[in-house]
Design a protein around this motif. Structure first.
Motif, PDB file in Angstrom:
ATOM      1  N   LEU A 126      -2.968   8.586   2.237  1.00  0.00           N
ATOM      2  CA  LEU A 126      -1.963   8.739   1.511  1.00  0.00           C
ATOM      3  C   LEU A 126      -1.816   8.085   0.354  1.00  0.00           C
ATOM      4  O   LEU A 126      -1.337   8.500  -0.598  1.00  0.00           O
ATOM      5  N   GLN A 127      -2.302   6.786   0.418  1.00  0.00           N
ATOM      6  CA  GLN A 127      -2.307   5.839  -0.756  1.00  0.00           C
ATOM      7  C   GLN A 127      -2.895   6.430  -1.889  1.00  0.00           C
ATOM      8  O   GLN A 127      -2.419   6.258  -3.170  1.00  0.00           O
ATOM      9  N   TYR A 128      -4.235   6.967  -1.531  1.00  0.00           N
ATOM     10  CA  TYR A 128      -4.999   7.534  -2.701  1.00  0.00           C
ATOM     11  C   TYR A 128      -4.944   9.159  -2.891  1.00  0.00           C
ATOM     12  O   TYR A 128      -5.654   9.683  -3.763  1.00  0.00           O
ATOM     13  N   ALA A 129      -4.092   9.537  -1.934  1.00  0.00           N
ATOM     14  CA  ALA A 129      -4.353  11.243  -2.010  1.00  0.00           C
ATOM     15  C   ALA A 129      -3.924  11.947  -3.129  1.00  0.00           C
ATOM     16  O   ALA A 129      -4.241  12.924  -3.680  1.00  0.00           O
ATOM     17  N   ASP A 130      -2.915  11.188  -3.983  1.00  0.00           N
ATOM     18  CA  ASP A 130      -2.695  11.639  -5.275  1.00  0.00           C
ATOM     19  C   ASP A 130      -3.331  11.268  -6.559  1.00  0.00           C
ATOM     20  O   ASP A 130      -3.123  11.690  -7.659  1.00  0.00           O
TER      21      ASP A 130
END
Length: 141
Positions: free
Chosen positions: A12-16
């Motif tokens: 989630l931290q790097y998903a974007d």
């Protein structure tokens, strides 16, 4: 359970993070592992300077042997775009094209020497993105 939560949080931290080019895809895939460039380089047996140059955008391609090393640790779905997926299977992908169109005709269609196409078909050399794009443009795949 704790590992799963940490893994989900990291994703989630790097998903974007953007994945528009090789530099961004490599950085995202590496960061999802939680490794530094030095750790990844040691683990897969390549130089940290190569990783740094790719992530910084100074190198816009990697060769198949390096790609295979990276894929022992990194997520293929993140690191590989359509071109690199093709590179991983270029012999198998080119064989039916050569059978369908003939070696000389296919070489003429994509604008390359017959000897280059033969080398790609055998896996001696990696097809360049330029000629891969031509194959895609002609809807040969």
């Amino acid at each position: 359970m704790v590992f799963q939560i940490a893994t989900n949080w990291k994703f989630l931290q790097y998903a974007d993070m953007p994945c528009n080019n090789l530099a961004q895809r490599l950085k995202k895939a590496r960061m999802l592992t939680g490794m530094s460039q030095v750790e990844l380089a040691k683990k897969v047996g390549i130089s940290r300077s190569v990783l740094n140059e790719v992530e910084a955008g100074y190198r816009n391609k990697i060769l198949r042997p390096t790609l295979l090393k990276l894929l022992t640790v990194l997520d293929k779905d993140i690191l590989c775009d359509d071109y690199y997926c093709f590179v991983l299977e270029q012999e198998q992908k080119l064989k039916p094209l050569v059978e369908k169109y003939g070696l000389r005709n296919l070489a003429r269609m994509i604008g390359v020497d017959v000897s280059s196409l033969e080398h790609w078909k055998r896996g001696d050399y990696q097809i360049s993105r330029r000629y891969y794009d031509k194959i895609v443009e002609l809807k040969l795949l």
